[in-house]
Design a protein around this motif. Structure first.
Motif, mmCIF file in Angstrom:
data_model
loop_
_atom_site.group_PDB
_atom_site.id
_atom_site.type_symbol
_atom_site.label_atom_id
_atom_site.label_comp_id
_atom_site.label_asym_id
_atom_site.label_seq_id
_atom_site.Cartn_x
_atom_site.Cartn_y
_atom_site.Cartn_z
ATOM 1 N N LEU A 82 0.813 -1.258 0.051
ATOM 2 C CA LEU A 82 -0.041 -0.122 -0.038
ATOM 3 C C LEU A 82 0.959 1.506 0.136
ATOM 4 C CD1 LEU A 82 -2.459 1.528 0.295
ATOM 5 C CD2 LEU A 82 -2.778 1.089 2.681
ATOM 6 N N GLU A 83 1.903 1.108 0.850
ATOM 7 C CA GLU A 83 2.673 2.235 1.017
ATOM 8 C C GLU A 83 3.533 2.517 -0.525
ATOM 9 O OE1 GLU A 83 6.518 3.804 3.364
ATOM 10 O OE2 GLU A 83 5.501 2.261 4.171
ATOM 11 N N GLU A 84 3.927 1.434 -1.259
ATOM 12 C CA GLU A 84 4.541 1.562 -2.335
ATOM 13 C C GLU A 84 3.363 2.205 -3.632
ATOM 14 O OE1 GLU A 84 6.199 -1.381 -6.202
ATOM 15 O OE2 GLU A 84 5.762 -2.542 -3.910
ATOM 16 N N ALA A 109 -17.372 0.811 6.380
ATOM 17 C CA ALA A 109 -16.351 1.730 6.844
ATOM 18 C C ALA A 109 -15.497 2.075 5.750
ATOM 19 C CB ALA A 109 -15.407 0.922 7.829
ATOM 20 N N THR A 110 -14.987 3.228 5.606
ATOM 21 C CA THR A 110 -14.107 4.032 4.517
ATOM 22 C C THR A 110 -12.826 4.636 4.951
ATOM 23 O OG1 THR A 110 -15.347 5.996 4.704
ATOM 24 C CG2 THR A 110 -16.143 4.471 3.042
ATOM 25 N N LEU A 111 -11.914 4.605 4.180
ATOM 26 C CA LEU A 111 -10.644 4.997 4.369
ATOM 27 C C LEU A 111 -10.509 5.894 3.284
ATOM 28 C CD1 LEU A 111 -8.330 5.224 6.727
ATOM 29 C CD2 LEU A 111 -7.151 3.520 5.546
ATOM 30 N N ALA A 112 -10.617 7.211 3.215
ATOM 31 C CA ALA A 112 -10.526 8.133 1.974
ATOM 32 C C ALA A 112 -9.070 8.269 1.785
ATOM 33 C CB ALA A 112 -11.298 9.420 2.349
ATOM 34 N N PRO A 113 -8.812 8.844 0.436
ATOM 35 C CA PRO A 113 -7.289 8.902 0.089
ATOM 36 C C PRO A 113 -6.682 10.100 1.197
ATOM 37 C CG PRO A 113 -8.593 9.006 -1.676
ATOM 38 C CD PRO A 113 -9.620 8.956 -0.595
ATOM 39 N N ALA A 114 -7.358 10.953 1.688
ATOM 40 C CA ALA A 114 -6.500 11.746 2.592
ATOM 41 C C ALA A 114 -6.300 11.255 3.730
ATOM 42 C CB ALA A 114 -7.313 13.275 2.586
ATOM 43 N N GLU A 115 -7.129 10.199 4.284
ATOM 44 C CA GLU A 115 -6.860 9.403 5.554
ATOM 45 C C GLU A 115 -5.461 8.786 5.496
ATOM 46 O OE1 GLU A 115 -10.285 9.085 8.568
ATOM 47 O OE2 GLU A 115 -11.318 8.772 6.784
ATOM 48 N N HIS A 116 -5.003 8.730 4.598
ATOM 49 C CA HIS A 116 -3.819 7.670 4.283
ATOM 50 C C HIS A 116 -2.619 8.480 4.772
ATOM 51 C CE1 HIS A 116 -6.680 5.427 2.298
ATOM 52 N NE2 HIS A 116 -5.624 3.919 2.144
ATOM 53 N N THR A 142 0.787 5.369 8.461
ATOM 54 C CA THR A 142 1.142 3.852 8.203
ATOM 55 C C THR A 142 0.476 3.291 9.418
ATOM 56 O OG1 THR A 142 3.287 4.137 9.322
ATOM 57 C CG2 THR A 142 3.507 4.153 6.994
ATOM 58 N N GLU A 143 0.089 3.775 10.455
ATOM 59 C CA GLU A 143 -0.339 3.202 11.681
ATOM 60 C C GLU A 143 -2.159 2.719 11.393
ATOM 61 O OE1 GLU A 143 -1.480 7.697 12.098
ATOM 62 O OE2 GLU A 143 0.388 6.427 11.641
ATOM 63 N N ARG A 144 -2.565 3.428 10.219
ATOM 64 C CA ARG A 144 -3.847 3.339 9.849
ATOM 65 C C ARG A 144 -3.998 2.385 8.628
ATOM 66 N NH1 ARG A 144 -5.257 9.807 9.100
ATOM 67 N NH2 ARG A 144 -4.695 10.321 11.397
ATOM 68 N N PHE A 145 -2.907 1.879 7.990
ATOM 69 C CA PHE A 145 -2.773 1.087 6.761
ATOM 70 C C PHE A 145 -3.429 -0.281 7.036
ATOM 71 C CE2 PHE A 145 0.802 3.343 4.100
ATOM 72 C CZ PHE A 145 0.088 4.475 4.531
ATOM 73 N N GLY A 146 -3.488 -0.593 8.219
ATOM 74 C CA GLY A 146 -4.028 -2.105 8.691
ATOM 75 C C GLY A 146 -5.475 -2.019 9.001
ATOM 76 N N SER A 147 -5.970 -0.752 8.714
ATOM 77 C CA SER A 147 -7.384 -0.742 9.258
ATOM 78 C C SER A 147 -8.197 -0.737 8.051
ATOM 79 C CB SER A 147 -7.546 0.900 10.056
ATOM 80 O OG SER A 147 -7.769 1.796 9.222
#
Length: 369
Positions: free
Chosen positions: A147-149, A172-179, A188-193
């Motif tokens: 995901l980081e890549e 649930a959603t994780l918008a682009p800005a929340e990355h 990165t602490e949210r990448f597993g959520s």
């Protein structure tokens, strides 16, 4: 056809809009069931997408994944804005990249496995993907490393969605800005959520006895609200089971952290009990995916006379990479410990997947039997 269409309202319309779609479940754990989705379900899903992600006046959506599942539902917010949908007749990552550039595509949806293929494709860095506003990913956990890549090479446009056929896409959603943090660094602490529960949806964590658990405690993810289906078609027993205690049961194990982010730990059916310890297969899969040679993995529990179940993995390697099984086992042990590390690993040319990109663990388990 439009000239012949009746303009007067249909008096038979139910308060919830009535049935508008009969969708099939993924069938990754057994025979698919028919999910009764109402007009309100689909309007809720569309509204939540429009609330949660970036859109422009005339978005352009590229459909590579089959339109029968998430990729199809995501056309509704596009069409509600008068947008354009470009449909690919066959999956081809090179053509997918070319079409983004040619049509100035703003939105697309890909399962994580296909995003890995995009990252490994030789055309990626030579294509102009600057038109993208949101590349949705979902349907399976994504490797935080990859995901980081993707955020670096494709752009800060990836948006996660978490849902299921019974509650389409937007639990649930994780918008682009929340990355990202406010200072532009990667969160990165949210990448597993899976992101945060959406505004029109109530999400809780439930124990086996039906009681609700506190923040940080692990249990089954349950959902309420207008996103949840009308039930399974002609299957009252399954409908009653999935709606026990007045909540829709997702079948996923997870927890909510102190900031309200939802973490999906595993499918309840995929949890492995080995030597008296609970091992979540998704955690082992993520540890394997951190290895640079691993493209994808499937972890299951097999009967074992000593351990009750032994942690077992099938692994698909990235093109041009090599790794032996002992190396992979040692790699996982170093990250999550020997109890959770696979006792057995097989390297496969290709893992079996459904048409929407989910690994078919029933087939993986059958191959080991």
């Amino acid at each position: 056809w439009l000239d012949e269409h009746r303009a007067e309202p249909d008096e038979r319309r139910r308060p919830d809009g009535g049935l508008c779609m009969l969708a099939g479940t993924g069938g990754t754990t057994g025979r698919p069931k028919g999910v009764r989705l109402t007009e309100d379900n689909m309007m809720t899903s569309t509204a939540l997408a429009l609330m949660s992600y970036p859109f422009g006046e005339r978005p352009r959506y590229l459909a590579l994944a089959p339109l029968t599942h998430s990729a199809g539902v995501l056309t509704f917010p596009i069409l509600s804005l008068g947008g354009e949908v470009v449909i690919m007749p066959a999956p081809d990552i090179g053509e997918f990249l070319a079409l983004i550039e040619r049509h100035r595509i703003t939105h697309a949806f890909l399962p994580p496995t296909v995003i890995y293929g995009v990252l490994d494709h030789p055309d990626l860095d030579s294509r102009d993907l600057s038109s993208l506003r949101c590349l949705w990913y979902g349907a399976a956990p994504m490797s935080p490393t990859r995901l980081e890549e993707a955020l670096t090479r494709i752009g800060p446009v990836l948006g996660q969605l978490f849902g299921q056929t019974e509650a389409p896409n937007m639990i649930a959603t994780l918008a682009p800005a929340e990355h990202f943090h406010d200072d532009g660094s990667m969160a990165t602490e949210r990448f597993g959520s899976a992101g945060r529960p959406t505004p029109l949806t109530t999400v809780a964590i439930m124990a086996e006895d039906g009681s609700l658990l506190s923040r940080g405690e692990r249990g089954e993810i349950v959902v309420r609200g207008p996103l949840v289906m009308d039930g399974y078609h002609e299957n009252p027993t399954a409908t009653a089971e999935v709606s026990a205690h007045g909540w829709h049961h997702t079948g996923d194990i997870g927890y909510l952290d102190d900031d309200g982010y939802l973490f999906v730990v595993d499918r309840a059916k995929d949890m492995i009990i080995t030597g008296g310890f609970n091992v979540y297969s998704a955690e082992v899969e993520q540890a394997l995916l951190a290895h640079p040679a691993v493209k994808d993995s499937a972890v299951i529990g097999l009967p074992d006379p000593k351990w009750g179940e032994r942690v077992t993995a099938a692994v698909e390697l990235r093109a041009g990479h090599d790794a032996d099984t002992e190396e992979l086992i040692a790699f996982v042990k170093e990250r999550i410990g020997s109890v959770k590390a696979p006792k057995e690993i097989e390297i496969w040319t290709e893992l079996p997947r459904s048409k929407v990109g989910k690994i078919l663990k029933t087939e993986v388990r059958g191959a080991f039997s």
